[in-house]
Design a protein around this motif. Structure first.
Motif, mmCIF file in Angstrom:
data_model
loop_
_atom_site.group_PDB
_atom_site.id
_atom_site.type_symbol
_atom_site.label_atom_id
_atom_site.label_comp_id
_atom_site.label_asym_id
_atom_site.label_seq_id
_atom_site.Cartn_x
_atom_site.Cartn_y
_atom_site.Cartn_z
ATOM 1 N N THR A 94 -11.471 48.851 25.526
ATOM 2 C CA THR A 94 -12.889 48.644 25.823
ATOM 3 C C THR A 94 -13.005 48.123 27.248
ATOM 4 N N VAL A 95 -13.768 48.829 28.057
ATOM 5 C CA VAL A 95 -14.036 48.321 29.414
ATOM 6 C C VAL A 95 -15.240 47.386 29.272
ATOM 7 N N ILE A 96 -14.983 46.087 29.429
ATOM 8 C CA ILE A 96 -16.070 45.136 29.164
ATOM 9 C C ILE A 96 -16.906 44.847 30.410
ATOM 10 N N ASP A 97 -16.368 45.126 31.596
ATOM 11 C CA ASP A 97 -17.147 44.840 32.809
ATOM 12 C C ASP A 97 -16.567 45.608 33.998
ATOM 13 N N SER A 98 -17.429 45.854 34.973
ATOM 14 C CA SER A 98 -16.980 46.488 36.216
ATOM 15 C C SER A 98 -17.813 45.907 37.351
ATOM 16 N N ILE A 99 -17.147 45.276 38.329
ATOM 17 C CA ILE A 99 -17.897 44.757 39.478
ATOM 18 C C ILE A 99 -17.192 45.179 40.766
ATOM 19 N N SER A 100 -17.986 45.260 41.840
ATOM 20 C CA SER A 100 -17.420 45.774 43.090
ATOM 21 C C SER A 100 -16.933 44.661 44.000
ATOM 22 N N GLY A 101 -15.709 44.849 44.487
ATOM 23 C CA GLY A 101 -15.132 43.914 45.460
ATOM 24 C C GLY A 101 -15.037 44.547 46.845
ATOM 25 N N ASP A 102 -15.663 45.732 47.017
ATOM 26 C CA ASP A 102 -15.791 46.336 48.346
ATOM 27 C C ASP A 102 -14.460 46.564 49.072
ATOM 28 N N PHE A 103 -13.364 46.610 48.333
ATOM 29 C CA PHE A 103 -12.013 46.817 48.883
ATOM 30 C C PHE A 103 -11.519 45.624 49.707
ATOM 31 N N LEU A 104 -12.204 44.468 49.601
ATOM 32 C CA LEU A 104 -11.826 43.307 50.423
ATOM 33 C C LEU A 104 -11.085 42.262 49.593
ATOM 34 N N GLU A 123 -11.130 38.107 45.201
ATOM 35 C CA GLU A 123 -11.056 36.728 44.717
ATOM 36 C C GLU A 123 -12.357 36.332 44.027
ATOM 37 N N GLU A 124 -13.467 36.640 44.705
ATOM 38 C CA GLU A 124 -14.788 36.298 44.130
ATOM 39 C C GLU A 124 -14.987 37.003 42.791
ATOM 40 N N CYS A 125 -14.622 38.287 42.730
ATOM 41 C CA CYS A 125 -14.817 39.059 41.485
ATOM 42 C C CYS A 125 -14.019 38.452 40.346
ATOM 43 N N MET A 126 -12.752 38.104 40.633
ATOM 44 C CA MET A 126 -11.904 37.562 39.558
ATOM 45 C C MET A 126 -12.449 36.227 39.066
ATOM 46 N N THR A 127 -12.957 35.430 40.003
ATOM 47 C CA THR A 127 -13.544 34.140 39.616
ATOM 48 C C THR A 127 -14.735 34.388 38.683
ATOM 49 N N THR A 128 -15.593 35.325 39.063
ATOM 50 C CA THR A 128 -16.763 35.645 38.230
ATOM 51 C C THR A 128 -16.331 36.143 36.849
ATOM 52 N N LEU A 129 -15.342 37.020 36.828
ATOM 53 C CA LEU A 129 -14.909 37.601 35.543
ATOM 54 C C LEU A 129 -14.314 36.539 34.628
ATOM 55 N N LEU A 130 -13.542 35.609 35.213
ATOM 56 C CA LEU A 130 -12.965 34.535 34.384
ATOM 57 C C LEU A 130 -14.058 33.602 33.883
ATOM 58 N N LEU A 136 -4.626 41.373 45.265
ATOM 59 C CA LEU A 136 -3.921 40.182 45.760
ATOM 60 C C LEU A 136 -4.867 38.976 45.735
ATOM 61 N N GLY A 137 -6.140 39.200 46.049
ATOM 62 C CA GLY A 137 -7.137 38.124 45.938
ATOM 63 C C GLY A 137 -7.269 37.667 44.490
ATOM 64 N N ALA A 138 -7.290 38.628 43.556
ATOM 65 C CA ALA A 138 -7.424 38.293 42.130
ATOM 66 C C ALA A 138 -6.202 37.513 41.636
ATOM 67 N N LEU A 139 -5.002 37.871 42.144
ATOM 68 C CA LEU A 139 -3.781 37.152 41.731
ATOM 69 C C LEU A 139 -3.877 35.678 42.140
ATOM 70 N N ASP A 140 -4.404 35.416 43.347
ATOM 71 C CA ASP A 140 -4.549 34.026 43.807
ATOM 72 C C ASP A 140 -5.402 33.222 42.816
ATOM 73 N N VAL A 141 -6.479 33.856 42.340
ATOM 74 C CA VAL A 141 -7.379 33.161 41.397
ATOM 75 C C VAL A 141 -6.656 32.909 40.074
ATOM 76 N N MET A 142 -5.906 33.902 39.607
ATOM 77 C CA MET A 142 -5.175 33.731 38.337
ATOM 78 C C MET A 142 -4.169 32.597 38.474
ATOM 79 N N ASP A 143 -3.473 32.559 39.617
ATOM 80 C CA ASP A 143 -2.489 31.484 39.846
ATOM 81 C C ASP A 143 -3.160 30.117 39.734
ATOM 82 N N ARG A 144 -4.296 29.981 40.401
ATOM 83 C CA ARG A 144 -4.982 28.680 40.396
ATOM 84 C C ARG A 144 -5.473 28.315 38.999
#
Ligand code: AHR
Length: 326
Positions: A195-205, A210-217, A237-245
């Motif tokens: 199930t794809v529960i959400d999709s948000i755009s990170g504009d390839f940045l 990082e912002e997207c992963m924070t919002t999703l969590l 790589l931005g999302a990994l930083d958020v997961m680490d924290r």
């Protein structure tokens, strides 16, 4: 008297133009260097920087003059650059369209000026395919399919009964965003485990990843997300930083699927923190300049060319020498 001077001037002019009265041989026309006008869309990711380098190096190796302009992620700047290339009468225009729509008018101007246009990396949406001469870039739909096929294999390997997927997409309405999404959805469609529960755009940045992963969590919590499908490495790589924290172990607690294959992502794959990289090569310069040569030689060139790309994952051989990254 005046009339006499006038006649003398005319005679001198005629001599100068015809070369009569000199013993100089007719000189062969000096071929001018091929000039390529190139509008790069921005510098949003490591992929883009490597792609720009590939274009610069390939143009130099062919001895072409590259008039390059960077549009800093703005379509109106790309349109302005293309108009300036037309005014400068370049031999070929190459550009990487930031989004798919809104190009017909300016491309018609290029066509009327008789300047061929090569689309590099991204496609356009148009009802008139004659507005561009050729496209060189990835098959983004196939990339999305490869991401989905990997997930099916991974779910089998894990014996997963159900997986909640979040998607971090690229720039809205760009070809890689549209086609990586479509390909992925088509590949997993009909498999009740997903199930794809959400999709948000990170504009390839990276910063937006990082912002997207924070919002999703915030929205679903770590326990509510089983898979992150991200449309490029920078955002991943931005999302990994958020997961680490957040104390989440990427690659174990959450399956991470990404696209591109930059060195930093390959290193994370080898550490088990990314599960799958769908390769997208930025090295398109050589193919583009080969087309430029074909066009300036008056040859017919292929309309669509895709590079050969692979998939690297924790289910395959991680020592694959092909998996070097850029
Ligand atoms: O158009 C190619 C995509 O654009 C790459 O996957 C991404 O990294 C880049 O910004």
């Amino acid at each position: 008297m005046r009339r006499g001077i006038g006649l003398l001037l005319i005679a001198a002019l005629l001599l100068a133009v015809s070369g009569c009265g000199t013993d100089r041989e007719a000189e062969p026309a000096v071929p001018h260097a091929v000039v390529v006008g190139f509008s790069q869309l921005g510098a949003e990711s490591s992929w883009r920087i490597a792609n720009t380098e590939s274009m610069v190096n390939a143009a130099a190796s062919y001895g072409y003059v590259l008039m390059m302009e960077n549009a800093n992620q703005k379509q109106e700047l790309q349109i302005k650059s293309i108009r300036s290339f037309i005014a400068s009468r370049v031999d070929v225009i190459v550009f990487s369209p930031i989004v798919e729509t809104g190009w017909d008018n300016v491309l018609r101007e290029a066509q009327q000026a008789g300047i061929p246009v090569i689309l590099m990396d991204r496609m356009i949406e148009t009802s008139d395919d004659s507005l561009y001469t050729a496209y060189v870039g990835a098959d983004f739909y196939a990339e999305g399919v490869r991401a989905g096929e990997y997930l099916i294999r991974k779910a089998d390997a894990l014996g997963a009964e159900h997986m909640n997927i979040v998607e971090i997409s690229g720039t809205i309405d760009s070809t890689p965003m549209r086609d990586r999404q479509r390909g992925f959805m088509d590949a997993i469609a009909g498999d009740p485990r997903f199930t794809v529960i959400d999709s948000i755009s990170g504009d390839f940045l990276r910063s937006k990843g990082e912002e997207c992963m924070t919002t999703l969590l915030d929205r679903y919590g770590a326990d509510g997300i089983d898979v992150v499908y991200s449309h490029n490495d920078s955002m991943t790589l931005g999302a990994l930083d958020v997961m680490d924290r957040a104390g989440i172990r990427p690659g174990q607690d959450i399956v991470v699927i990404t696209v591109d294959g930059e060195k930093e992502a390959v290193a994370e794959l080898k550490k088990g923190r990314i599960n799958c990289i769908v390769q997208c090569t930025p090295a398109l310069g050589g193919s583009v300049m080969a087309l430029v040569q074909g066009l300036t030689d008056g040859r017919i060139v292929p309309k669509i060319s895709h590079p050969v790309e692979g998939t690297y994952s924790d289910l395959d051989d991680l020592d694959d020498p092909e998996m070097e990254g850029f």
